[in-house]
Design a protein around this motif. Structure first.
Motif, PDB file in Angstrom:
ATOM      1  N   LYS A  91      66.425  68.554  55.122  1.00 31.75           N
ATOM      2  CA  LYS A  91      66.267  68.911  53.721  1.00 31.75           C
ATOM      3  C   LYS A  91      67.654  69.096  53.132  1.00 31.75           C
ATOM      4  O   LYS A  91      68.364  70.046  53.475  1.00 31.75           O
ATOM      5  N   PHE A  92      68.054  68.166  52.292  1.00 31.97           N
ATOM      6  CA  PHE A  92      69.364  68.249  51.677  1.00 31.97           C
ATOM      7  C   PHE A  92      69.432  69.469  50.761  1.00 31.97           C
ATOM      8  O   PHE A  92      68.494  69.761  50.033  1.00 31.97           O
ATOM      9  N   GLY A  93      70.541  70.149  50.840  1.00 28.55           N
ATOM     10  CA  GLY A  93      70.731  71.332  50.015  1.00 28.55           C
ATOM     11  C   GLY A  93      70.234  72.609  50.653  1.00 28.55           C
ATOM     12  O   GLY A  93      70.296  73.672  50.041  1.00 28.55           O
ATOM     13  N   SER A  94      69.741  72.539  51.877  1.00 33.06           N
ATOM     14  CA  SER A  94      69.175  73.733  52.505  1.00 33.06           C
ATOM     15  C   SER A  94      70.236  74.780  52.856  1.00 33.06           C
ATOM     16  O   SER A  94      69.905  75.932  53.096  1.00 33.06           O
ATOM     17  N   LEU A  95      71.512  74.388  52.893  1.00 34.35           N
ATOM     18  CA  LEU A  95      72.578  75.351  53.179  1.00 34.35           C
ATOM     19  C   LEU A  95      73.263  75.857  51.915  1.00 34.35           C
ATOM     20  O   LEU A  95      74.199  76.644  51.996  1.00 34.35           O
ATOM     21  N   LYS A  96      72.777  75.411  50.760  1.00 33.63           N
ATOM     22  CA  LYS A  96      73.399  75.824  49.506  1.00 33.63           C
ATOM     23  C   LYS A  96      73.366  77.358  49.384  1.00 33.63           C
ATOM     24  O   LYS A  96      72.339  77.987  49.576  1.00 33.63           O
TER      25      LYS A  96
END
Length: 75
Positions: free
Chosen positions: A46-51
């Motif tokens: 899931k892209f952006g999950s570390l934002k």
């Protein structure tokens, strides 16, 4: 199911189908188990999950290296 290396080479497509159906497939060399075929675990990225969870690097991280640091790296 346990198969020999030769049988695994000859019937790889069928063995993969068996694994996809949930069967356990062990490849044996001279009757001794050597490997097991297992299904791949699907991973979800899931892209952006570390934002918001990571801090930006410090300013000095992107600064040019000093001559001494370059020498240490052999550059």
């Amino acid at each position: 199911m346990q198969v020999s290396v030769h049988a695994a080479k000859t019937n790889l497509s069928r063995l993969l189908e068996a694994v996809e159906r949930g069967e356990r497939v062990v490849i044996a060399r001279h009757g001794v188990p050597a490997a097991e075929l297992v299904p791949v675990q699907a991973s979800v990225i899931k892209f952006g999950s570390l934002k918001g969870k990571l801090k930006p690097p410090p300013d000095e991280f992107l600064a040019p290296m000093s001559e001494e640091e370059l020498d240490d790296w052999g550059a």
